[in-house]
Every structure is written in C-alpha cells, then in structure tokens.
Design an enzyme around this catalytic site. Structure first.
Site, PDB file in Angstrom:
ATOM      1  N   LYS A  13      74.088  53.015  65.868  1.00  0.00           N
ATOM      2  CA  LYS A  13      73.803  52.089  64.484  1.00  0.00           C
ATOM      3  C   LYS A  13      74.462  52.719  63.258  1.00  0.00           C
ATOM      4  O   LYS A  13      75.014  52.358  62.369  1.00  0.00           O
ATOM      5  CB  LYS A  13      72.506  51.723  64.266  1.00  0.00           C
ATOM      6  CG  LYS A  13      71.816  51.181  65.580  1.00  0.00           C
ATOM      7  CD  LYS A  13      70.223  50.497  65.108  1.00  0.00           C
ATOM      8  CE  LYS A  13      69.477  51.957  64.878  1.00  0.00           C
ATOM      9  NZ  LYS A  13      69.309  52.687  66.182  1.00  0.00           N
ATOM     10  N   ARG A  88      62.498  46.073  62.589  1.00  0.00           N
ATOM     11  CA  ARG A  88      62.074  46.658  63.714  1.00  0.00           C
ATOM     12  C   ARG A  88      61.027  46.285  64.543  1.00  0.00           C
ATOM     13  O   ARG A  88      60.659  46.587  65.494  1.00  0.00           O
ATOM     14  CB  ARG A  88      61.864  48.172  63.544  1.00  0.00           C
ATOM     15  CG  ARG A  88      62.776  49.296  63.986  1.00  0.00           C
ATOM     16  CD  ARG A  88      62.382  50.612  63.707  1.00  0.00           C
ATOM     17  NE  ARG A  88      62.924  51.587  64.348  1.00  0.00           N
ATOM     18  CZ  ARG A  88      64.002  52.355  64.154  1.00  0.00           C
ATOM     19  NH1 ARG A  88      64.576  52.003  62.810  1.00  0.00           N
ATOM     20  NH2 ARG A  88      64.187  53.189  64.586  1.00  0.00           N
ATOM     21  N   ARG A 122      72.900  65.231  69.153  1.00  0.00           N
ATOM     22  CA  ARG A 122      73.426  64.779  67.903  1.00  0.00           C
ATOM     23  C   ARG A 122      73.013  65.861  66.864  1.00  0.00           C
ATOM     24  O   ARG A 122      72.297  66.474  67.068  1.00  0.00           O
ATOM     25  CB  ARG A 122      72.648  63.606  67.448  1.00  0.00           C
ATOM     26  CG  ARG A 122      72.957  63.342  65.954  1.00  0.00           C
ATOM     27  CD  ARG A 122      72.325  62.087  65.434  1.00  0.00           C
ATOM     28  NE  ARG A 122      71.037  61.792  65.828  1.00  0.00           N
ATOM     29  CZ  ARG A 122      70.400  60.594  65.930  1.00  0.00           C
ATOM     30  NH1 ARG A 122      70.913  59.343  65.379  1.00  0.00           N
ATOM     31  NH2 ARG A 122      69.172  60.478  66.233  1.00  0.00           N
ATOM     32  N   ARG A 153      68.211  66.847  63.737  1.00  0.00           N
ATOM     33  CA  ARG A 153      66.875  65.947  63.001  1.00  0.00           C
ATOM     34  C   ARG A 153      65.800  66.478  63.807  1.00  0.00           C
ATOM     35  O   ARG A 153      65.720  66.694  64.951  1.00  0.00           O
ATOM     36  CB  ARG A 153      67.160  64.485  63.311  1.00  0.00           C
ATOM     37  CG  ARG A 153      67.789  63.843  61.959  1.00  0.00           C
ATOM     38  CD  ARG A 153      68.423  62.258  62.544  1.00  0.00           C
ATOM     39  NE  ARG A 153      67.126  61.561  63.247  1.00  0.00           N
ATOM     40  CZ  ARG A 153      67.339  60.076  63.125  1.00  0.00           C
ATOM     41  NH1 ARG A 153      68.468  59.512  62.916  1.00  0.00           N
ATOM     42  NH2 ARG A 153      66.496  59.435  63.962  1.00  0.00           N
ATOM     43  N   ARG A 164      60.204  57.333  70.929  1.00  0.00           N
ATOM     44  CA  ARG A 164      60.883  56.125  70.092  1.00  0.00           C
ATOM     45  C   ARG A 164      61.473  55.327  71.245  1.00  0.00           C
ATOM     46  O   ARG A 164      61.662  54.005  70.639  1.00  0.00           O
ATOM     47  CB  ARG A 164      62.068  57.240  69.612  1.00  0.00           C
ATOM     48  CG  ARG A 164      61.630  57.985  68.353  1.00  0.00           C
ATOM     49  CD  ARG A 164      62.595  58.976  67.864  1.00  0.00           C
ATOM     50  NE  ARG A 164      63.899  58.544  67.406  1.00  0.00           N
ATOM     51  CZ  ARG A 164      64.786  59.254  67.335  1.00  0.00           C
ATOM     52  NH1 ARG A 164      64.934  60.647  67.524  1.00  0.00           N
ATOM     53  NH2 ARG A 164      65.899  58.845  66.978  1.00  0.00           N
TER      54      ARG A 164
HETATM   55  P1  AP5 Z   1      74.008  57.354  65.765  1.00  0.00           P
HETATM   56  O1  AP5 Z   1      74.935  56.673  65.353  1.00  0.00           O
HETATM   57  O2  AP5 Z   1      73.273  58.488  64.953  1.00  0.00           O
HETATM   58  O3  AP5 Z   1      72.719  56.398  66.573  1.00  0.00           O
HETATM   59  P2  AP5 Z   1      71.747  55.430  65.805  1.00  0.00           P
HETATM   60  O4  AP5 Z   1      71.612  54.100  66.520  1.00  0.00           O
HETATM   61  O5  AP5 Z   1      71.914  55.649  64.328  1.00  0.00           O
HETATM   62  O6  AP5 Z   1      70.252  56.191  66.235  1.00  0.00           O
HETATM   63  P3  AP5 Z   1      68.920  56.913  65.458  1.00  0.00           P
HETATM   64  O7  AP5 Z   1      68.415  57.837  66.375  1.00  0.00           O
HETATM   65  O8  AP5 Z   1      69.231  57.044  64.112  1.00  0.00           O
HETATM   66  O9  AP5 Z   1      68.230  55.603  65.661  1.00  0.00           O
HETATM   67  P4  AP5 Z   1      66.580  55.437  65.095  1.00  0.00           P
HETATM   68  O10 AP5 Z   1      66.752  53.951  65.285  1.00  0.00           O
HETATM   69  O11 AP5 Z   1      65.904  56.123  66.347  1.00  0.00           O
HETATM   70  O12 AP5 Z   1      66.528  56.280  64.085  1.00  0.00           O
HETATM   71  P5  AP5 Z   1      66.293  55.947  62.480  1.00  0.00           P
HETATM   72  O13 AP5 Z   1      66.899  57.081  61.625  1.00  0.00           O
HETATM   73  O14 AP5 Z   1      66.722  54.550  62.221  1.00  0.00           O
HETATM   74  O15 AP5 Z   1      74.358  57.977  67.039  1.00  0.00           O
HETATM   75  C1  AP5 Z   1      73.685  58.940  68.042  1.00  0.00           C
HETATM   76  C2  AP5 Z   1      74.611  59.913  68.831  1.00  0.00           C
HETATM   77  O16 AP5 Z   1      75.616  59.256  69.548  1.00  0.00           O
HETATM   78  C3  AP5 Z   1      75.499  60.605  67.722  1.00  0.00           C
HETATM   79  O17 AP5 Z   1      75.490  62.089  67.943  1.00  0.00           O
HETATM   80  C4  AP5 Z   1      76.804  60.030  67.702  1.00  0.00           C
HETATM   81  O18 AP5 Z   1      77.744  60.911  67.288  1.00  0.00           O
HETATM   82  C5  AP5 Z   1      76.763  59.772  68.940  1.00  0.00           C
HETATM   83  N1  AP5 Z   1      77.701  58.607  69.180  1.00  0.00           N
HETATM   84  C6  AP5 Z   1      77.747  57.339  68.508  1.00  0.00           C
HETATM   85  N2  AP5 Z   1      78.533  56.447  68.912  1.00  0.00           N
HETATM   86  C7  AP5 Z   1      78.886  56.769  70.200  1.00  0.00           C
HETATM   87  C8  AP5 Z   1      80.061  56.339  71.171  1.00  0.00           C
HETATM   88  N3  AP5 Z   1      80.569  55.212  70.931  1.00  0.00           N
HETATM   89  N4  AP5 Z   1      80.128  57.268  72.392  1.00  0.00           N
HETATM   90  C9  AP5 Z   1      79.536  58.355  72.292  1.00  0.00           C
HETATM   91  N5  AP5 Z   1      78.736  58.883  71.511  1.00  0.00           N
HETATM   92  C10 AP5 Z   1      78.234  58.262  70.467  1.00  0.00           C
HETATM   93  O19 AP5 Z   1      64.627  55.732  62.263  1.00  0.00           O
HETATM   94  C11 AP5 Z   1      63.908  57.203  62.567  1.00  0.00           C
HETATM   95  C12 AP5 Z   1      62.524  56.853  62.330  1.00  0.00           C
HETATM   96  O20 AP5 Z   1      62.197  56.426  61.309  1.00  0.00           O
HETATM   97  C13 AP5 Z   1      61.837  56.026  63.511  1.00  0.00           C
HETATM   98  O21 AP5 Z   1      61.531  56.638  64.766  1.00  0.00           O
HETATM   99  C14 AP5 Z   1      60.799  55.447  62.755  1.00  0.00           C
HETATM  100  O22 AP5 Z   1      59.553  56.346  62.733  1.00  0.00           O
HETATM  101  C15 AP5 Z   1      61.201  55.413  61.326  1.00  0.00           C
HETATM  102  N6  AP5 Z   1      61.585  54.128  60.885  1.00  0.00           N
HETATM  103  C16 AP5 Z   1      62.821  53.882  60.391  1.00  0.00           C
HETATM  104  N7  AP5 Z   1      63.104  52.307  60.212  1.00  0.00           N
HETATM  105  C17 AP5 Z   1      61.932  51.935  60.477  1.00  0.00           C
HETATM  106  C18 AP5 Z   1      61.404  50.443  60.340  1.00  0.00           C
HETATM  107  N8  AP5 Z   1      62.257  49.449  60.026  1.00  0.00           N
HETATM  108  N9  AP5 Z   1      60.178  50.348  60.743  1.00  0.00           N
HETATM  109  C19 AP5 Z   1      59.123  51.466  60.982  1.00  0.00           C
HETATM  110  N10 AP5 Z   1      59.822  52.819  61.076  1.00  0.00           N
HETATM  111  C20 AP5 Z   1      61.008  52.952  60.720  1.00  0.00           C
HETATM  112 MG    MG Z   2      70.648  56.286  62.672  1.00  0.00          MG
END
Ligand code: AP5
Ligand code: MG
Length: 206
Positions: A13, A88, A122, A153, A164
């Site tokens: 994402k 979410r 990552r 992270r 997660r």
């Molecule tokens: P990346 O693009 O970083 O993936 P992502 O989908 O953004 O993954 P996240 O881990 O950021 O998602 P998340 O939903 O757990 O975290 P968030 O910060 O939102 O890519 C991942 C890796 O893959 C990288 O190394 C990249 O280089 C690689 N990659 C990308 N594309 C690729 C491809 N095509 N091929 C190969 N490799 C590839 O949330 C964190 C925490 O915050 C949550 O756990 C929760 O506690 C809280 N939170 C956030 N939003 C909410 C909400 N709405 N409600 C409640 N709690 C929330």
């Molecule tokens: Mg992300």
C-alpha cells in the site's frame, strides 16, 4: 478523485501510494504514518497509539476516525485524496461515509504466505518514509531519495506481524465485501514488480 487503498500488512500500500499520489497530484494519507509521527513526537495520541501498535492491534476507532476527519478537512484534500490503511474496520468505513464520499477502492491482493518475508525484510527511511526491501538494497543503509538512514519499523518483527495478519483477516478483510456491494471495489494482483502492480492499479482506476 477520492481513493482508498486496501490490502494486508506488507501488500505494498505505502509503496504504491507514494507513486499514485504523485501521478494524480493528491495527498497520500497513511494513518500508520500519522501514528508513527505522533509516537516519535511523544504526543498524547502517540502514547495511546504505541500501546496498540507495539502489540499489532488496531488503535481504537474513535481515535483513528477523528484524526482522519480532521485531515480530510484540510485544503489540500479538496481536489481528492489517497487513503492508505484507513478504513480498517467496518465501523471506520461507516464513519468515513458520514464525512466524505469515496469514489474508488483498490484492494492489493498478495497471498498471506508471501507477506512475512516482505515485512521482515522492509527498511524505511527515517526521514521521508520511502520503503525498501533488503533483497534490493545491495547492502545500502541510506535512502536513495534523501540520503537519510534506513531503519526497521518497531512493529516489523515476526511476533507483531503474526498479530497484525490475524487482525487483518478478522477485522479488515470484511471491507472488501463491504465495498464490493457498493460497486466501487477494484481488485489488483499485488504480486510481480512494483512497476507492474502500479500499471495494474492505473488501469483499473481508468
Ligand atoms: P509496503 O508498501 O511498505 O507495504 P504496506 O502495505 O504499506 O504495509 P504496512 O506494513 O505499512 O501495512 P500495515 O497496514 O501493517 O501498516 P500501517 O503503517 O498501515 O511494502 C512492504 C514491503 O514489501 C517493503 O519492503 C516493500 O519494499 C516491499 N514491496 C512492495 N511492493 C512489492 C512488490 N511488488 N514486490 C516485492 N516487494 C514489494 O499500520 C501500522 C499500525 O498502525 C497498525 O498495525 C495499527 O496498529 C495502526 N493503524 C494504522 N491504521 C489504522 C487504522 N485505520 N485503524 C486502527 N489502527 C491503525
Ligand atoms: Mg504502509
């Protein structure tokens, strides 16, 4: 255009959101990034968020919804926005409907067994937030965009990732059906190169 990006942790994402925001000239709003900023700055929201994020659990809906509501009221969202990681839960989606109209929802689909490797490998820029994977870094430890140090992270360890992913399956994945019923869901295969996934997203958004 008001766009949402759905997908499991590690689905790509954030990686795609940076490129899409540039392409469409709209702000990229990641609730995860907002929480990490607040944790770094030790704000009251940061203290609450940390207690949930460290365990791989969701931050309570009322906290998260209020943050997004205030962010979408800002001037730069008037001509569209790209939400990454929100909503979410179905409750968050219902709350969002009360203050904004979503036009397209892109679900980036990556098999669950591929996600752990993506997340634990990552590395992110501690300054601009650009995301990398150790498989493509050739040992480099600084950001190719801004030169700052790359970090791992705090929630990218195996134990937190397991939680997660569990939370995603139970609480977030029902959103695909929720938006499919509204006729605005676009499914995109998230496997393949970053450029290939980007091209697929552009083509479904039209
Ligand atoms: P990346 O693009 O970083 O993936 P992502 O989908 O953004 O993954 P996240 O881990 O950021 O998602 P998340 O939903 O757990 O975290 P968030 O910060 O939102 O890519 C991942 C890796 O893959 C990288 O190394 C990249 O280089 C690689 N990659 C990308 N594309 C690729 C491809 N095509 N091929 C190969 N490799 C590839 O949330 C964190 C925490 O915050 C949550 O756990 C929760 O506690 C809280 N939170 C956030 N939003 C909410 C909400 N709405 N409600 C409640 N709690 C929330
Ligand atoms: Mg992300």
């Amino acid at each position: 255009m008001n766009i949402l990006l759905l997908g499991a942790p590690g689905a790509g994402k954030g990686t795609q959101a940076v490129r899409l925001a540039e392409r469409y000239g709209i702000p990229h709003i990641s609730t995860g990034d907002i929480f990490r900023y607040n944790i770094k700055e030790k704000t009251p929201i940061g203290v609450i968020a940390k207690s949930y994020i460290d365990k791989g659990q969701l931050v309570p809906d009322e906290v998260t919804v209020q943050i997004v509501k205030e962010r979408l009221e800002k001037e730069d969202c008037k001509s569209g926005y790209l939400l990454d990681g929100f909503p979410r839960t179905v409750a968050q989606a219902e709350a969002l409907e009360k203050f904004s109209k979503v036009e397209a929802v892109v679900d980036i689909d990556v098999p669950l067994d591929k996600l752990l490797k993506r997340i634990t490998g990552r590395r992110v820029c501690g300054s601009c937030g650009e995301s990398y994977h150790i498989d493509h870094l050739d040992g480099k430890t600084s950001c190719s965009k801004c030169g700052e140090e790359l970090i791992q992270r705090a929630d990218d360890n195996e134990q937190t990732v397991a939680s997660r992913l569990d939370v995603y399956v139970k609480q977030t994945s029902p959103l695909t059906e929720y938006y499919a019923e509204k006729g605005i869901l676009k499914n995109v295969n998230g496997m393949g190169s970053v450029d290939e996934v980007f091209d697929r997203i552009i083509s479904v958004l039209g």
